[in-house]
Design a protein around this motif. Structure first.
Motif, mmCIF file in Angstrom:
data_model
loop_
_atom_site.group_PDB
_atom_site.id
_atom_site.type_symbol
_atom_site.label_atom_id
_atom_site.label_comp_id
_atom_site.label_asym_id
_atom_site.label_seq_id
_atom_site.Cartn_x
_atom_site.Cartn_y
_atom_site.Cartn_z
ATOM 1 N N VAL A 7 0.846 -1.189 0.000
ATOM 2 C CA VAL A 7 0.000 0.000 0.000
ATOM 3 C C VAL A 7 0.885 1.244 0.000
ATOM 4 N N THR A 8 0.626 2.141 -0.947
ATOM 5 C CA THR A 8 1.380 3.379 -1.040
ATOM 6 C C THR A 8 0.615 4.490 -0.356
ATOM 7 N N ALA A 9 1.274 5.195 0.557
ATOM 8 C CA ALA A 9 0.614 6.296 1.255
ATOM 9 C C ALA A 9 0.234 7.385 0.261
ATOM 10 N N GLN A 10 -0.978 7.930 0.428
ATOM 11 C CA GLN A 10 -1.430 9.008 -0.436
ATOM 12 C C GLN A 10 -0.629 10.271 -0.125
ATOM 13 N N ARG A 11 -0.179 10.935 -1.167
ATOM 14 C CA ARG A 11 0.675 12.105 -0.995
ATOM 15 C C ARG A 11 -0.164 13.375 -1.001
ATOM 16 N N VAL A 12 -0.044 14.144 0.072
ATOM 17 C CA VAL A 12 -0.846 15.349 0.276
ATOM 18 C C VAL A 12 0.063 16.572 0.285
ATOM 19 N N LEU A 13 -0.348 17.623 -0.418
ATOM 20 C CA LEU A 13 0.353 18.895 -0.371
ATOM 21 C C LEU A 13 -0.517 19.895 0.380
ATOM 22 N N VAL A 14 -0.017 20.382 1.532
ATOM 23 C CA VAL A 14 -0.728 21.368 2.343
ATOM 24 C C VAL A 14 -0.139 22.742 2.045
ATOM 25 N N VAL A 15 -0.988 23.647 1.561
ATOM 26 C CA VAL A 15 -0.541 24.996 1.187
ATOM 27 C C VAL A 15 -1.235 26.000 2.098
ATOM 28 N N ASP A 16 -0.467 26.603 2.994
ATOM 29 C CA ASP A 16 -1.014 27.580 3.944
ATOM 30 C C ASP A 16 0.138 28.448 4.422
ATOM 31 N N ASP A 17 -0.069 29.758 4.456
ATOM 32 C CA ASP A 17 1.021 30.657 4.845
ATOM 33 C C ASP A 17 1.181 30.769 6.348
ATOM 34 N N HIS A 18 0.246 30.221 7.135
ATOM 35 C CA HIS A 18 0.352 30.291 8.594
ATOM 36 C C HIS A 18 1.039 29.025 9.118
ATOM 37 N N ARG A 19 2.253 29.198 9.603
ATOM 38 C CA ARG A 19 3.039 28.052 10.056
ATOM 39 C C ARG A 19 2.339 27.300 11.191
ATOM 40 N N ALA A 42 1.915 30.446 -2.951
ATOM 41 C CA ALA A 42 1.555 29.931 -4.269
ATOM 42 C C ALA A 42 2.797 29.537 -5.054
ATOM 43 N N ALA A 43 3.830 30.367 -4.972
ATOM 44 C CA ALA A 43 5.065 30.054 -5.693
ATOM 45 C C ALA A 43 5.657 28.735 -5.222
ATOM 46 N N ALA A 44 5.674 28.522 -3.907
ATOM 47 C CA ALA A 44 6.203 27.264 -3.378
ATOM 48 C C ALA A 44 5.326 26.083 -3.796
ATOM 49 N N MET A 45 4.020 26.305 -3.885
ATOM 50 C CA MET A 45 3.120 25.233 -4.323
ATOM 51 C C MET A 45 3.451 24.796 -5.745
ATOM 52 N N TRP A 46 3.570 25.769 -6.662
ATOM 53 C CA TRP A 46 3.862 25.420 -8.060
ATOM 54 C C TRP A 46 5.200 24.698 -8.166
ATOM 55 N N MET A 62 -6.490 32.278 1.322
ATOM 56 C CA MET A 62 -5.769 33.543 1.468
ATOM 57 C C MET A 62 -4.274 33.285 1.552
ATOM 58 N N LEU A 63 -3.564 33.547 0.447
ATOM 59 C CA LEU A 63 -2.117 33.402 0.410
ATOM 60 C C LEU A 63 -1.482 34.750 0.098
ATOM 61 N N PRO A 64 -0.246 34.969 0.535
ATOM 62 C CA PRO A 64 0.377 36.282 0.333
ATOM 63 C C PRO A 64 0.652 36.612 -1.130
ATOM 64 N N ASP A 65 0.777 35.605 -1.972
ATOM 65 C CA ASP A 65 1.135 35.860 -3.372
ATOM 66 C C ASP A 65 0.126 35.277 -4.353
ATOM 67 N N GLY A 66 -1.093 35.065 -3.900
ATOM 68 C CA GLY A 66 -2.082 34.549 -4.830
ATOM 69 C C GLY A 66 -3.412 34.284 -4.163
ATOM 70 N N ASP A 67 -4.477 34.430 -4.945
ATOM 71 C CA ASP A 67 -5.819 34.141 -4.461
ATOM 72 C C ASP A 67 -6.089 32.650 -4.606
ATOM 73 N N GLY A 68 -6.431 32.003 -3.480
ATOM 74 C CA GLY A 68 -6.628 30.563 -3.508
ATOM 75 C C GLY A 68 -7.725 30.121 -4.448
ATOM 76 N N GLU A 70 -8.547 31.519 -7.357
ATOM 77 C CA GLU A 70 -8.002 31.530 -8.718
ATOM 78 C C GLU A 70 -6.978 30.413 -8.907
ATOM 79 N N LEU A 71 -6.182 30.146 -7.867
ATOM 80 C CA LEU A 71 -5.225 29.045 -7.944
ATOM 81 C C LEU A 71 -5.947 27.708 -8.111
ATOM 82 N N CYS A 72 -7.062 27.561 -7.406
ATOM 83 C CA CYS A 72 -7.860 26.347 -7.548
ATOM 84 C C CYS A 72 -8.367 26.207 -8.977
ATOM 85 N N HIS A 73 -8.793 27.318 -9.571
ATOM 86 C CA HIS A 73 -9.280 27.302 -10.955
ATOM 87 C C HIS A 73 -8.165 26.886 -11.908
ATOM 88 N N GLN A 74 -6.964 27.418 -11.697
ATOM 89 C CA GLN A 74 -5.828 27.057 -12.549
ATOM 90 C C GLN A 74 -5.497 25.572 -12.416
#
Length: 249
Positions: A7-19, A42-46, A62-68, A70-74
């Motif tokens: 079984v391969t663990a599902q890979r999750v990317l968490v994007v949030d500017d609040h540590r 957003a830059a780190a996500m891409w 709410m990210l410092p360099d992009g609207d979430g 619009e990023l979701c739409h992209q």
């Protein structure tokens, strides 16, 4: 609980500017057997999406360099990768807008981590646990395409024809031709070409696509003087005016 090695663990990317949200959430998800990476912008996500595949993205609105939103739409346009939005906005209109832009689910802060885990598992089940795949035009490289007396091999980017020297296409020209031969006699809009030919995180605009199509058209004309294979459909996009046969290499 022991997870079988198959079984391969599902890979999750968490994007949030609040540590203080991002890091504890990553720890909690790892405790639930997810393979987690984090990004603070957003830059780190891409950048992360370019470097490795993921099964799902947890995206703060709410990210410092992009609207979430619009990023979701992209992301929705460029990849089948599912997205769950995290936001402090709980208005119905905000939830509806997020879902309309391609979000698979919407979680309002503050949230119960157990609920987020349940929602992640639900989204992954709906997607059949599919992992991120590059656009079709970037991966269809094991065949050669025959059209209008020409032969194109995506794996090498070589375009050849009877009585003419073979031409080496650039990377972008090869991606564009891959998209056109995969959709012969169909009008492909600029947005559709971007979706098919551009990897997530690479910003390419309409004029850049127009220039690349013009360069590809010149090379096709060089191979077949007097014939117009790439037709401009004004206001709509471009069409490859040819029947295409696919042959295995």
């Amino acid at each position: 609980m022991i997870i079988p090695e198959t079984v391969t663990a599902q890979r999750v990317l968490v994007v949030d500017d609040h540590r203080k949200i991002r890091e504890p959430l990553a720890v909690y998800l790892r405790q639930h057997r997810f393979d987690v990476r984090t990004a603070e912008s957003a830059a780190a996500m891409w950048l992360m999406l370019k470097q490795q595949p993921f099964d799902i993205v947890i995206l703060d609105v709410m990210l410092p360099d992009g609207d979430g939103m619009e990023l979701c739409h992209q992301l929705h346009r460029r990849t089948p990768l599912p997205v769950i939005l995290l936001t402090a906005r709980d208005a119905t209109c905000d939830r509806i807008r997020g879902l309309e832009l391609g979000a698979d689910d919407y979680v309002v802060k503050p949230f119960e981590p157990r609920e987020l885990v349940a929602r992640i598992n639900s989204v992954l089940r709906r997607h059949g646990k599919q992992t991120q795949q590059p656009p079709r035009a970037l991966t269809d490289t094991l065949h050669q395409y025959r059209f209008a007396g020409l032969s194109f091999i995506p794996a090498t980017g070589m375009l050849s024809g009877d009585g003419a020297d073979a031409i080496q296409l650039s990377t972008m020209e090869g991606r564009l031709l891959s998209a056109f031969v995969a959709h012969p006699n169909q009008v492909l809009s600029r947005d559709r070409l971007i979706d098919l030919c551009v990897l997530p995180g690479n910003d390419v605009f309409d004029r850049a696509i127009d220039r690349q199509v013009s360069r590809l058209r010149l090379k096709l004309t060089r191979m077949l003087p007097g014939e117009e294979l790439l037709v401009t459909v004004w206001g709509s996009g471009y069409r490859l005016a040819a029947d295409v046969r696919v042959q295995p290499l």
